[in-house]
Design a protein around this motif. Structure first.
Motif, PDB file in Angstrom:
ATOM      1  N   GLU A   1       0.820  -1.225   0.000  1.00  0.00           N
ATOM      2  CA  GLU A   1       0.000   0.000   0.000  1.00  0.00           C
ATOM      3  C   GLU A   1       0.848   1.267   0.000  1.00  0.00           C
ATOM      4  OE1 GLU A   1      -3.283   2.149  -0.510  1.00  0.00           O
ATOM      5  OE2 GLU A   1      -3.276  -0.031  -0.473  1.00  0.00           O
ATOM      6  N   LEU A   2       1.937   1.274   0.760  1.00  0.00           N
ATOM      7  CA  LEU A   2       2.798   2.460   0.825  1.00  0.00           C
ATOM      8  C   LEU A   2       3.428   2.743  -0.541  1.00  0.00           C
ATOM      9  CD1 LEU A   2       3.982   4.672   2.633  1.00  0.00           C
ATOM     10  CD2 LEU A   2       5.835   3.087   3.198  1.00  0.00           C
ATOM     11  N   GLU A   3       3.927   1.694  -1.197  1.00  0.00           N
ATOM     12  CA  GLU A   3       4.524   1.863  -2.522  1.00  0.00           C
ATOM     13  C   GLU A   3       3.465   2.262  -3.555  1.00  0.00           C
ATOM     14  OE1 GLU A   3       6.647  -1.706  -3.455  1.00  0.00           O
ATOM     15  OE2 GLU A   3       8.187  -1.327  -1.945  1.00  0.00           O
ATOM     16  N   SER A   4       2.293   1.675  -3.459  1.00  0.00           N
ATOM     17  CA  SER A   4       1.204   2.004  -4.373  1.00  0.00           C
ATOM     18  C   SER A   4       0.807   3.473  -4.246  1.00  0.00           C
ATOM     19  CB  SER A   4       0.000   1.100  -4.101  1.00  0.00           C
ATOM     20  OG  SER A   4      -1.062   1.430  -4.970  1.00  0.00           O
ATOM     21  N   THR A   5       0.667   3.944  -3.014  1.00  0.00           N
ATOM     22  CA  THR A   5       0.306   5.348  -2.775  1.00  0.00           C
ATOM     23  C   THR A   5       1.404   6.269  -3.308  1.00  0.00           C
ATOM     24  OG1 THR A   5      -0.967   4.724  -0.830  1.00  0.00           O
ATOM     25  CG2 THR A   5      -0.288   7.034  -0.984  1.00  0.00           C
ATOM     26  N   GLY A   6       2.659   5.888  -3.100  1.00  0.00           N
ATOM     27  CA  GLY A   6       3.780   6.693  -3.597  1.00  0.00           C
ATOM     28  C   GLY A   6       3.789   6.796  -5.110  1.00  0.00           C
ATOM     29  N   LEU A   7       3.531   5.678  -5.779  1.00  0.00           N
ATOM     30  CA  LEU A   7       3.486   5.687  -7.246  1.00  0.00           C
ATOM     31  C   LEU A   7       2.338   6.557  -7.738  1.00  0.00           C
ATOM     32  CD1 LEU A   7       4.396   4.755 -10.041  1.00  0.00           C
ATOM     33  CD2 LEU A   7       2.899   2.777  -9.765  1.00  0.00           C
ATOM     34  N   LYS A   8       1.166   6.397  -7.151  1.00  0.00           N
ATOM     35  CA  LYS A   8       0.015   7.195  -7.564  1.00  0.00           C
ATOM     36  C   LYS A   8       0.295   8.683  -7.375  1.00  0.00           C
ATOM     37  CE  LYS A   8      -3.395   3.607  -6.666  1.00  0.00           C
ATOM     38  NZ  LYS A   8      -4.422   3.122  -5.743  1.00  0.00           N
ATOM     39  N   SER A   9       0.955   9.032  -6.301  1.00  0.00           N
ATOM     40  CA  SER A   9       1.299  10.428  -6.047  1.00  0.00           C
ATOM     41  C   SER A   9       2.228  10.968  -7.129  1.00  0.00           C
ATOM     42  CB  SER A   9       1.953  10.544  -4.665  1.00  0.00           C
ATOM     43  OG  SER A   9       2.412  11.851  -4.449  1.00  0.00           O
ATOM     44  N   LYS A  10       3.235  10.172  -7.487  1.00  0.00           N
ATOM     45  CA  LYS A  10       4.177  10.587  -8.540  1.00  0.00           C
ATOM     46  C   LYS A  10       3.464  10.728  -9.884  1.00  0.00           C
ATOM     47  CE  LYS A  10       8.410  10.927  -7.052  1.00  0.00           C
ATOM     48  NZ  LYS A  10       9.047  12.213  -6.976  1.00  0.00           N
ATOM     49  N   LEU A  11       2.619   9.765 -10.218  1.00  0.00           N
ATOM     50  CA  LEU A  11       1.891   9.828 -11.488  1.00  0.00           C
ATOM     51  C   LEU A  11       1.018  11.074 -11.551  1.00  0.00           C
ATOM     52  CD1 LEU A  11       0.879   6.084 -11.970  1.00  0.00           C
ATOM     53  CD2 LEU A  11       2.629   7.352 -13.225  1.00  0.00           C
ATOM     54  N   GLN A  12       0.334  11.375 -10.467  1.00  0.00           N
ATOM     55  CA  GLN A  12      -0.514  12.564 -10.436  1.00  0.00           C
ATOM     56  C   GLN A  12       0.319  13.834 -10.567  1.00  0.00           C
ATOM     57  OE1 GLN A  12      -2.844  11.994  -6.890  1.00  0.00           O
ATOM     58  NE2 GLN A  12      -4.343  10.722  -7.942  1.00  0.00           N
ATOM     59  N   ALA A  13       1.509  13.852  -9.960  1.00  0.00           N
ATOM     60  CA  ALA A  13       2.387  15.024 -10.059  1.00  0.00           C
ATOM     61  C   ALA A  13       2.790  15.293 -11.505  1.00  0.00           C
ATOM     62  CB  ALA A  13       3.633  14.820  -9.188  1.00  0.00           C
ATOM     63  N   TYR A  14       2.862  14.239 -12.321  1.00  0.00           N
ATOM     64  CA  TYR A  14       3.229  14.381 -13.726  1.00  0.00           C
ATOM     65  C   TYR A  14       2.009  14.426 -14.636  1.00  0.00           C
ATOM     66  CZ  TYR A  14       8.043  13.567 -12.377  1.00  0.00           C
ATOM     67  OH  TYR A  14       9.281  13.676 -11.799  1.00  0.00           O
ATOM     68  N   GLY A  15       0.829  14.503 -14.050  1.00  0.00           N
ATOM     69  CA  GLY A  15      -0.390  14.595 -14.848  1.00  0.00           C
ATOM     70  C   GLY A  15      -0.809  13.289 -15.477  1.00  0.00           C
TER      71      GLY A  15
END
Length: 141
Positions: A5-19
């Motif tokens: 879950e922690l890695e998943s949330t981190g990836l989603k955050s990065k993806l959103q930061a890049y649109g």
């Protein structure tokens, strides 16, 4: 796709930061399939890109010895040092474009990129060979 879950949330955050936050059912299924069953394709692709890099390296060595090229370690984008031609970036760009090659110009990446072109090796060999023939006509002093 990511059970932690922690890695998943981190990836989603990065993806959103890049649109990159809009997913379709197809893109999710394709990504899952790629991660689960794509190892053979990745290995074949890396081998193909390495072959293209070797083709470029030999071509530069024989046909364009005044251009410097050091094989890239982890990308399909090759940096060619054209500074020995003593051309401005504008003149270098005009010459390669006139020859029908549209690389990324090094100056777009900052002052240290001046005099360089970035050539995409992620293409069929016949396209790469055509690019190299055109580059030779543009970059031969």
């Amino acid at each position: 796709m990511i059970p932690n879950e922690l890695e998943s949330t981190g990836l989603k955050s990065k993806l959103q930061a890049y649109g990159i936050d809009v997913y379709s059912a197809f893109s999710l299924a394709a990504n899952q399939a790629a991660y689960r069953e794509g190892a053979e394709w990745v290995d074949q692709t890396v081998a193909y890109l390495n072959d293209n890099s070797r083709i470029l390296e030999q071509f530069i060595k024989i046909e364009l010895p005044h251009i410097q090229y050091r094989r890239q370690e982890s990308t399909y984008l090759a940096w060619l040092d054209c500074r020995a031609l003593a051309l401005s970036d504008d003149d270098l760009e005009k010459r390669v474009h006139a020859a029908g090659v549209i690389p990324s110009m090094g100056y777009c990446f900052g002052e240290d990129g001046q005099g360089f072109i970035r050539l995409n090796l992620g293409c069929p060999k016949r396209i790469l060979e055509e690019k190299l023939t055109r580059l030779k006509s543009a970059l031969t002093p």
